[in-house]
Design an enzyme around this catalytic site. Structure first.
Site, PDB file in Angstrom:
ATOM      1  N   TYR A  96      19.115  59.865 -19.123  1.00  0.00           N
ATOM      2  CA  TYR A  96      18.162  60.928 -18.732  1.00  0.00           C
ATOM      3  C   TYR A  96      17.454  61.465 -19.969  1.00  0.00           C
ATOM      4  O   TYR A  96      16.225  61.532 -20.022  1.00  0.00           O
ATOM      5  CB  TYR A  96      18.953  62.023 -18.009  1.00  0.00           C
ATOM      6  CG  TYR A  96      18.227  63.327 -17.764  1.00  0.00           C
ATOM      7  CD1 TYR A  96      17.236  63.431 -16.785  1.00  0.00           C
ATOM      8  CD2 TYR A  96      18.561  64.478 -18.476  1.00  0.00           C
ATOM      9  CE1 TYR A  96      16.598  64.640 -16.533  1.00  0.00           C
ATOM     10  CE2 TYR A  96      17.927  65.690 -18.229  1.00  0.00           C
ATOM     11  CZ  TYR A  96      16.947  65.764 -17.252  1.00  0.00           C
ATOM     12  OH  TYR A  96      16.320  66.972 -17.017  1.00  0.00           O
ATOM     13  N   LYS A 100      13.449  60.913 -21.096  1.00  0.00           N
ATOM     14  CA  LYS A 100      12.586  62.081 -21.356  1.00  0.00           C
ATOM     15  C   LYS A 100      12.096  62.055 -22.807  1.00  0.00           C
ATOM     16  O   LYS A 100      10.950  62.378 -23.098  1.00  0.00           O
ATOM     17  CB  LYS A 100      13.365  63.373 -21.097  1.00  0.00           C
ATOM     18  CG  LYS A 100      13.733  63.603 -19.636  1.00  0.00           C
ATOM     19  CD  LYS A 100      12.607  64.312 -18.921  1.00  0.00           C
ATOM     20  CE  LYS A 100      13.050  64.845 -17.565  1.00  0.00           C
ATOM     21  NZ  LYS A 100      11.957  65.485 -16.843  1.00  0.00           N
ATOM     22  N   PHE A 114      30.051  76.712  -8.145  1.00  0.00           N
ATOM     23  CA  PHE A 114      30.836  77.955  -8.173  1.00  0.00           C
ATOM     24  C   PHE A 114      30.485  78.833  -6.963  1.00  0.00           C
ATOM     25  O   PHE A 114      31.352  79.442  -6.346  1.00  0.00           O
ATOM     26  CB  PHE A 114      30.594  78.711  -9.488  1.00  0.00           C
ATOM     27  CG  PHE A 114      31.192  78.023 -10.707  1.00  0.00           C
ATOM     28  CD1 PHE A 114      32.020  76.911 -10.576  1.00  0.00           C
ATOM     29  CD2 PHE A 114      30.934  78.494 -11.997  1.00  0.00           C
ATOM     30  CE1 PHE A 114      32.568  76.271 -11.689  1.00  0.00           C
ATOM     31  CE2 PHE A 114      31.482  77.870 -13.115  1.00  0.00           C
ATOM     32  CZ  PHE A 114      32.296  76.752 -12.959  1.00  0.00           C
ATOM     33  N   VAL A 151      35.051  71.746 -16.048  1.00  0.00           N
ATOM     34  CA  VAL A 151      35.093  70.427 -16.676  1.00  0.00           C
ATOM     35  C   VAL A 151      35.584  70.602 -18.115  1.00  0.00           C
ATOM     36  O   VAL A 151      35.023  71.408 -18.878  1.00  0.00           O
ATOM     37  CB  VAL A 151      33.706  69.745 -16.619  1.00  0.00           C
ATOM     38  CG1 VAL A 151      33.697  68.460 -17.423  1.00  0.00           C
ATOM     39  CG2 VAL A 151      33.309  69.472 -15.162  1.00  0.00           C
ATOM     40  N   GLY A 196      36.012  74.053 -19.361  1.00  0.00           N
ATOM     41  CA  GLY A 196      34.832  74.942 -19.433  1.00  0.00           C
ATOM     42  C   GLY A 196      34.526  75.390 -20.839  1.00  0.00           C
ATOM     43  O   GLY A 196      34.013  76.495 -21.055  1.00  0.00           O
TER      44      GLY A 196
HETATM   45  P1  NAD Z   1      14.375  69.364  -8.901  1.00  0.00           P
HETATM   46  O1  NAD Z   1      15.176  68.140  -8.685  1.00  0.00           O
HETATM   47  O2  NAD Z   1      14.694  70.565  -8.097  1.00  0.00           O
HETATM   48  O3  NAD Z   1      12.815  69.030  -8.710  1.00  0.00           O
HETATM   49  C1  NAD Z   1      12.245  67.758  -8.920  1.00  0.00           C
HETATM   50  C2  NAD Z   1      11.311  67.486  -7.744  1.00  0.00           C
HETATM   51  O4  NAD Z   1      10.687  66.210  -7.920  1.00  0.00           O
HETATM   52  C3  NAD Z   1      12.051  67.422  -6.405  1.00  0.00           C
HETATM   53  O5  NAD Z   1      11.529  68.364  -5.478  1.00  0.00           O
HETATM   54  C4  NAD Z   1      11.818  65.996  -5.915  1.00  0.00           C
HETATM   55  O6  NAD Z   1      11.696  65.867  -4.505  1.00  0.00           O
HETATM   56  C5  NAD Z   1      10.523  65.657  -6.624  1.00  0.00           C
HETATM   57  N1  NAD Z   1      10.322  64.192  -6.678  1.00  0.00           N
HETATM   58  C6  NAD Z   1      11.261  63.250  -6.971  1.00  0.00           C
HETATM   59  N2  NAD Z   1      10.703  62.035  -6.904  1.00  0.00           N
HETATM   60  C7  NAD Z   1       9.402  62.209  -6.562  1.00  0.00           C
HETATM   61  C8  NAD Z   1       8.323  61.319  -6.371  1.00  0.00           C
HETATM   62  N3  NAD Z   1       8.493  59.998  -6.490  1.00  0.00           N
HETATM   63  N4  NAD Z   1       7.112  61.822  -6.041  1.00  0.00           N
HETATM   64  C9  NAD Z   1       6.933  63.167  -5.886  1.00  0.00           C
HETATM   65  N5  NAD Z   1       7.935  64.065  -6.081  1.00  0.00           N
HETATM   66  C10 NAD Z   1       9.147  63.592  -6.416  1.00  0.00           C
HETATM   67  O7  NAD Z   1      14.459  69.710 -10.466  1.00  0.00           O
HETATM   68  P2  NAD Z   1      14.040  71.054 -11.227  1.00  0.00           P
HETATM   69  O8  NAD Z   1      15.271  71.753 -11.657  1.00  0.00           O
HETATM   70  O9  NAD Z   1      13.006  71.768 -10.471  1.00  0.00           O
HETATM   71  O10 NAD Z   1      13.412  70.417 -12.555  1.00  0.00           O
HETATM   72  C11 NAD Z   1      12.018  70.184 -12.693  1.00  0.00           C
HETATM   73  C12 NAD Z   1      11.769  69.498 -14.034  1.00  0.00           C
HETATM   74  O11 NAD Z   1      12.327  70.265 -15.110  1.00  0.00           O
HETATM   75  C13 NAD Z   1      12.391  68.113 -14.126  1.00  0.00           C
HETATM   76  O12 NAD Z   1      11.520  67.273 -14.838  1.00  0.00           O
HETATM   77  C14 NAD Z   1      13.676  68.342 -14.917  1.00  0.00           C
HETATM   78  O13 NAD Z   1      14.063  67.196 -15.623  1.00  0.00           O
HETATM   79  C15 NAD Z   1      13.260  69.472 -15.848  1.00  0.00           C
HETATM   80  N6  NAD Z   1      14.401  70.308 -16.277  1.00  0.00           N
HETATM   81  C16 NAD Z   1      14.919  71.288 -15.485  1.00  0.00           C
HETATM   82  C17 NAD Z   1      15.969  72.077 -15.957  1.00  0.00           C
HETATM   83  C18 NAD Z   1      16.538  73.231 -15.163  1.00  0.00           C
HETATM   84  O14 NAD Z   1      17.189  74.088 -15.764  1.00  0.00           O
HETATM   85  N7  NAD Z   1      16.300  73.320 -13.858  1.00  0.00           N
HETATM   86  C19 NAD Z   1      16.540  71.836 -17.206  1.00  0.00           C
HETATM   87  C20 NAD Z   1      16.026  70.806 -17.966  1.00  0.00           C
HETATM   88  C21 NAD Z   1      14.945  70.054 -17.503  1.00  0.00           C
HETATM   89  N1  UDP Z   2      30.466  71.886 -14.977  1.00  0.00           N
HETATM   90  C1  UDP Z   2      31.685  72.463 -14.617  1.00  0.00           C
HETATM   91  N2  UDP Z   2      32.000  72.549 -13.289  1.00  0.00           N
HETATM   92  C2  UDP Z   2      31.157  72.134 -12.306  1.00  0.00           C
HETATM   93  C3  UDP Z   2      29.902  71.555 -12.680  1.00  0.00           C
HETATM   94  C4  UDP Z   2      29.592  71.446 -14.029  1.00  0.00           C
HETATM   95  O1  UDP Z   2      32.475  72.869 -15.481  1.00  0.00           O
HETATM   96  O2  UDP Z   2      31.504  72.282 -11.128  1.00  0.00           O
HETATM   97  C5  UDP Z   2      30.082  71.857 -16.418  1.00  0.00           C
HETATM   98  C6  UDP Z   2      29.435  70.590 -16.947  1.00  0.00           C
HETATM   99  O3  UDP Z   2      30.423  69.679 -17.380  1.00  0.00           O
HETATM  100  C7  UDP Z   2      28.607  71.149 -18.112  1.00  0.00           C
HETATM  101  C8  UDP Z   2      28.135  72.497 -17.600  1.00  0.00           C
HETATM  102  O4  UDP Z   2      29.066  72.863 -16.552  1.00  0.00           O
HETATM  103  O5  UDP Z   2      29.451  71.382 -19.227  1.00  0.00           O
HETATM  104  C9  UDP Z   2      26.712  72.530 -17.037  1.00  0.00           C
HETATM  105  O6  UDP Z   2      26.572  71.504 -16.080  1.00  0.00           O
HETATM  106  P1  UDP Z   2      25.292  71.382 -15.146  1.00  0.00           P
HETATM  107  O7  UDP Z   2      25.454  70.176 -14.316  1.00  0.00           O
HETATM  108  O8  UDP Z   2      25.037  72.663 -14.443  1.00  0.00           O
HETATM  109  O9  UDP Z   2      24.057  71.214 -16.134  1.00  0.00           O
HETATM  110  P2  UDP Z   2      23.800  70.486 -17.531  1.00  0.00           P
HETATM  111  O10 UDP Z   2      23.509  71.611 -18.472  1.00  0.00           O
HETATM  112  O11 UDP Z   2      25.011  69.720 -17.981  1.00  0.00           O
HETATM  113  O12 UDP Z   2      22.627  69.623 -17.268  1.00  0.00           O
END
Ligand code: NAD
Ligand code: UDP
Length: 354
Positions: free
Chosen positions: A158, A162, A210, A223, A226
């Site tokens: 992943y 990216k 949680f 995990v 924690g």
């Molecule tokens: P999410 O999985 O909720 O949203 C991703 C969306 O993309 C989903 O709604 C999914 O249906 C859509 N999607 C997947 N395949 C598709 C396709 N082929 N065509 C059109 N749509 C499609 O994830 P999120 O948490 O909203 O994250 C959004 C972005 O931010 C992602 O790129 C993710 O990697 C990045 N990101 C998020 C976090 C976070 O804290 N949430 C952290 C790091 C990176």
């Molecule tokens: N984790 C945990 N219990 C859970 C799910 C995740 O202890 O039920 C831990 C995981 O191993 C990581 C952190 O929580 O250390 C955050 O995991 P998450 O999947 O939310 O996001 P990440 O930051 O790893 O993308």
């Protein structure tokens, strides 16, 4: 501004769309393959289209041509998937996203690409065999080396996908053929983050596990005890920063920008303790379960090929340069997020559905 949001139906996308619709300043077109979360907004003036960036290239291309800025959120963003289906993760997060990059180049459109804090990988402290608890090393966009674990730990697919996308954008920027901004989110949480596991397939992020335990009694699993750290940002704060990025093209031109809250850094054990305390103090009702808290290994929880990020502290000088700062501390972040899920659960209880 005409804004095209790809992946608008996900957690960040819905919250960003909702804010943009509320502001009413810009014209928004939202695209996703799923509409469960965004359906709450569909009775507004929102222009939503069910399109797949992989299969509906011609339609997406027309939308790109008609927009001023493209915000690409599409990705698989769930650690259990990185372990189960690394090739699928690479295909969507790099190959399919590259189609959007090419469309933006062809139509000379600004691209705001969502990347991840996970591109930083593990800390230099861990890589050098030091303890990151005693050697905090904040992650800075243009300075910090990006250190991944070995290939056999496929979790890193992943972050690598990216990272490669970021490097390609940087390359096109050097050629002068693309104006881009990369956002690296640091663990956002808030309403609509994931569906609870009992409601959907898959293995969601830690908050949802949680929350599920507190509502349905499943164990809260830490995990590796924690001990890993994460710095959490409430989604409304994060969205506020995204809007500033959208509205400041000159300042953000060809920049990578961390969005995160260094003051909200906790270990996952501490995160768990705050979740339990907030639930017990603010939401607990007679009959609610009291889940046990257990420690499991990463391999037991995710399967072979998992490796954790030990610590992620964001440097947020660039985001602050946009006049942005996070307003929610850790407890209020959890409180507001929990309120959304508890209210949904109580409504279901009232309807006799759980
Ligand atoms: P999410 O999985 O909720 O949203 C991703 C969306 O993309 C989903 O709604 C999914 O249906 C859509 N999607 C997947 N395949 C598709 C396709 N082929 N065509 C059109 N749509 C499609 O994830 P999120 O948490 O909203 O994250 C959004 C972005 O931010 C992602 O790129 C993710 O990697 C990045 N990101 C998020 C976090 C976070 O804290 N949430 C952290 C790091 C990176
Ligand atoms: N984790 C945990 N219990 C859970 C799910 C995740 O202890 O039920 C831990 C995981 O191993 C990581 C952190 O929580 O250390 C955050 O995991 P998450 O999947 O939310 O996001 P990440 O930051 O790893 O993308």
């Amino acid at each position: 501004m005409k804004i095209l949001l790809l992946g608008a139906g996900g957690f960040i996308g819905v919250n960003l769309t909702e804010r943009l619709m509320k502001d009413g300043v810009h014209e928004v077109t939202a695209v996703d393959i799923q509409d469960e979360k965004i359906s709450e907004l569909l009775d507004t003036d929102l222009h939503f289209l069910h399109l797949d960036i992989s299969k509906d290239e011609a339609e997406v291309d027309k939308l790109v041509a008609a927009s001023d800025v493209v915000v690409d959120l599409v990705a698989f963003a769930n650690p259990s998937l990185y372990v189960e289906d690394p090739v699928g993760v690479f295909d969507l997060n790099f190959t399919q996203n590259m189609k959007v990059v090419q469309q933006c180049i062809r139509h000379k459109k600004r691209l705001i690409q969502f990347s991840t804090c996970e591109v930083y990988g593990i800390t230099a402290a861990k890589a050098m065999g030091l303890d990151s608890r005693t050697h905090p090393m904040p992650f800075s966009e243009d300075e910090t080396p990006l250190i991944m674990g070995p290939v056999k730990n496929q979790r890193w697919i992943y972050a690598c996908a990216k990272q490669l996308l970021e490097r390609v954008l940087h390359g096109y920027g050097l050629r002068g053929s693309l104006e881009w901004t990369v956002i690296r989110p640091f663990n956002f949480i808030g309403p609509r983050i994931d569906f609870l596991p009992s409601e959907a397939q898959g293995n969601p992020r830690v908050f949802s596990h949680f929350m599920n335990g507190l509502l349905y009694g499943t164990p809260l699993k830490l995990v590796d005890g924690g001990t890993a750290y994460r710095a959490y940002t409430y989604i409304d704060d994060a969205v506020d920063c995204m809007v500033r990025i959208i509205e400041n093209p000159e300042k953000c031109k060809n920049q990578i920008i961390n969005i995160g809250t260094p003051d909200n850094e906790v270990t996952i054990k501490e995160f768990c303790d705050i979740c339990v305390e907030v639930f017990n103090t603010e939401f607990r009702q007679p009959g609610d379960p009291t889940p046990e808290i257990v420690s499991v290994t990463g391999e037991e929880f995710y399967g072979p090929g998992y490796e954790d990020c030990d610590r992620r502290i964001p440097v947020v000088t660039k985001a602050r340069g946009l006049g942005w700062t996070s307003k929610h501390d850790m407890r209020s972040t959890i409180l507001h997020t929990m309120k959304y899920f508890v209210e949904k659960h109580r409504a279901k209880q009232a309807r006799g559905e759980v």
